[in-house]
Motif scaffolding. Structure first.
Motif, PDB file in Angstrom:
ATOM      1  N   VAL A 117      47.962  75.989  52.458  1.00 28.29           N
ATOM      2  CA  VAL A 117      47.824  74.769  53.462  1.00 28.29           C
ATOM      3  C   VAL A 117      46.293  75.105  54.182  1.00 28.29           C
ATOM      4  O   VAL A 117      46.244  76.084  54.921  1.00 28.29           O
ATOM      5  N   GLU A 118      45.434  74.194  54.239  1.00 27.77           N
ATOM      6  CA  GLU A 118      44.131  74.435  55.012  1.00 27.77           C
ATOM      7  C   GLU A 118      44.203  74.681  56.330  1.00 27.77           C
ATOM      8  O   GLU A 118      43.624  75.324  56.825  1.00 27.77           O
ATOM      9  N   ASP A 119      45.388  73.997  56.913  1.00 27.70           N
ATOM     10  CA  ASP A 119      45.402  74.193  58.471  1.00 27.70           C
ATOM     11  C   ASP A 119      45.949  75.562  58.578  1.00 27.70           C
ATOM     12  O   ASP A 119      45.442  76.316  59.529  1.00 27.70           O
ATOM     13  N   ASP A 120      46.753  76.344  57.550  1.00 30.85           N
ATOM     14  CA  ASP A 120      47.237  77.677  57.819  1.00 30.85           C
ATOM     15  C   ASP A 120      46.058  78.603  57.935  1.00 30.85           C
ATOM     16  O   ASP A 120      45.692  79.446  58.700  1.00 30.85           O
ATOM     17  N   LEU A 121      45.247  78.164  56.821  1.00 32.75           N
ATOM     18  CA  LEU A 121      43.933  78.967  56.739  1.00 32.75           C
ATOM     19  C   LEU A 121      43.174  79.028  57.829  1.00 32.75           C
ATOM     20  O   LEU A 121      42.399  80.210  58.326  1.00 32.75           O
ATOM     21  N   TRP A 122      42.919  77.840  58.225  1.00 33.95           N
ATOM     22  CA  TRP A 122      41.750  77.666  59.554  1.00 33.95           C
ATOM     23  C   TRP A 122      42.490  78.125  60.711  1.00 33.95           C
ATOM     24  O   TRP A 122      41.797  78.827  61.403  1.00 33.95           O
ATOM     25  N   ASN A 123      43.868  78.072  60.949  1.00 35.51           N
ATOM     26  CA  ASN A 123      44.280  78.925  61.991  1.00 35.51           C
ATOM     27  C   ASN A 123      44.083  80.491  61.996  1.00 35.51           C
ATOM     28  O   ASN A 123      43.810  81.054  62.920  1.00 35.51           O
ATOM     29  N   ALA A 124      44.469  80.982  60.752  1.00 34.97           N
ATOM     30  CA  ALA A 124      44.121  82.284  60.605  1.00 34.97           C
ATOM     31  C   ALA A 124      42.605  82.710  60.710  1.00 34.97           C
ATOM     32  O   ALA A 124      42.473  83.654  61.426  1.00 34.97           O
ATOM     33  N   ILE A 125      41.714  81.788  60.430  1.00 29.50           N
ATOM     34  CA  ILE A 125      40.172  82.196  60.561  1.00 29.50           C
ATOM     35  C   ILE A 125      39.998  82.279  62.166  1.00 29.50           C
ATOM     36  O   ILE A 125      39.336  83.115  62.477  1.00 29.50           O
ATOM     37  N   ARG A 126      40.427  81.152  62.732  1.00 30.35           N
ATOM     38  CA  ARG A 126      40.351  81.059  64.392  1.00 30.35           C
ATOM     39  C   ARG A 126      40.851  82.205  64.864  1.00 30.35           C
ATOM     40  O   ARG A 126      40.040  82.943  65.733  1.00 30.35           O
ATOM     41  N   ARG A 127      41.987  82.660  64.555  1.00 33.71           N
ATOM     42  CA  ARG A 127      42.565  84.023  65.152  1.00 33.71           C
ATOM     43  C   ARG A 127      41.710  85.130  64.957  1.00 33.71           C
ATOM     44  O   ARG A 127      41.605  85.971  65.605  1.00 33.71           O
ATOM     45  N   ALA A 128      41.374  85.200  63.697  1.00 36.63           N
ATOM     46  CA  ALA A 128      40.586  86.339  63.015  1.00 36.63           C
ATOM     47  C   ALA A 128      39.424  86.699  63.957  1.00 36.63           C
ATOM     48  O   ALA A 128      38.965  87.565  64.322  1.00 36.63           O
ATOM     49  N   LEU A 129      38.570  85.058  64.082  1.00 36.96           N
ATOM     50  CA  LEU A 129      37.326  85.228  64.833  1.00 36.96           C
ATOM     51  C   LEU A 129      37.770  85.802  66.300  1.00 36.96           C
ATOM     52  O   LEU A 129      36.765  86.350  66.846  1.00 36.96           O
ATOM     53  N   SER A 130      38.733  85.190  66.789  1.00 33.49           N
ATOM     54  CA  SER A 130      39.084  85.493  68.257  1.00 33.49           C
ATOM     55  C   SER A 130      39.326  87.037  68.582  1.00 33.49           C
ATOM     56  O   SER A 130      38.853  87.575  69.361  1.00 33.49           O
ATOM     57  N   THR A 131      40.063  87.525  67.373  1.00 33.29           N
ATOM     58  CA  THR A 131      40.147  89.119  67.427  1.00 33.29           C
ATOM     59  C   THR A 131      39.148  89.838  67.332  1.00 33.29           C
ATOM     60  O   THR A 131      38.803  90.812  68.074  1.00 33.29           O
ATOM     61  N   ASP A 132      38.125  89.391  66.286  1.00 38.03           N
ATOM     62  CA  ASP A 132      36.718  90.089  66.302  1.00 38.03           C
ATOM     63  C   ASP A 132      35.965  90.158  67.443  1.00 38.03           C
ATOM     64  O   ASP A 132      35.275  91.088  67.814  1.00 38.03           O
TER      65      ASP A 132
END
Length: 222
Positions: A116-131
């Motif tokens: 689901v695109e929203d799931d991937l986008w939320n995961a990317i946002r979380r990953a960028l914040s973590t990075d």
């Protein structure tokens, strides 16, 4: 401070997409660019590793099953390199062992294909914040280590005892110096490390992950 501020601190973040399926690569890149972020695509883990510098911020989106190195093997290689790049795993063949290995190695998440695109986008946002957060923390750790490296051997010896909670009299006895000398060295330590208290000093040493403060023979420290 808002939750989005860490992203602004690292404007050069890039989403690296590694997948041997061209349509899958294009789909992830289209989602990323539609959100105004930079994306770079690679058809193999090997191609990505040849191009990637561990200082490049962002996150990695990769498939598990690929020709050549798998996504999990790529994740392991990045870990060996000391790269802090957060990883998002995509797979059409999820199994419990694969999921467990990916998460144990620090993957942000594993998503089933089709996702689901929203799931991937939320995961990317979380990953960028973590990075972003981890890079800010690593910069601070390096600065603290640099300050500790600026200490003289005798000051490092005093610091070692201070973080163990030893009082000045005990430190002076252990190093065979006067209490006044210990006090002077402590003052220099506070100045060089820019610490305002013992608590802050201990926190800085822990934060810098300094496992050992090289102690030399007493005769070299006086």
């Amino acid at each position: 401070m808002t939750s989005q501020q860490p992203l602004a601190e690292v404007p050069q973040q890039t989403i690296f997409v590694v997948d041997d399926d061209q349509r899958a690569r294009e789909s992830v890149c289209a989602l990323v660019t539609s959100m105004g972020l930079a994306a770079k695509a690679y058809l193999s883990a090997e191609a990505f590793l040849q191009d990637y510098n561990i200082d490049q911020p962002g996150c990695l989106v990769t498939d598990v099953r690929m020709l050549g190195m798998s996504g999990l093997e790529l994740q392991a290689r990045l870990e060996e390199m000391g790269a802090m790049l957060p990883v998002i795993i995509l797979t059409a063949y999820a199994t419990t062992p694969v999921t467990v290995e990916a998460i144990q190695r620090g993957a942000i998440t594993m998503l089933d294909k089709p996702y689901v695109e929203d799931d991937l986008w939320n995961a990317i946002r979380r990953a960028l914040s973590t990075d972003a957060s981890e890079r800010v923390a690593e910069t601070r750790r390096r600065e603290i280590r640099h300050r500790i490296d600026e200490l003289t051997p005798s000051e490092r010896a005093v610091l070692s005892f201070v973080v163990q909670g030893k009082p000045n009299k005990v430190i002076a006895n252990r190093l065979d110096v006067s209490v006044r000398t210990v006090e002077n060295r402590r003052s220099e330590i506070y100045n060089k490390l820019q610490a305002g208290s013992v608590v802050e000093l201990v926190r800085m040493v822990i934060e810098a992950n300094v496992e050992e403060l090289d102690l030399h023979h007493e005769s070299q420290l006086t």
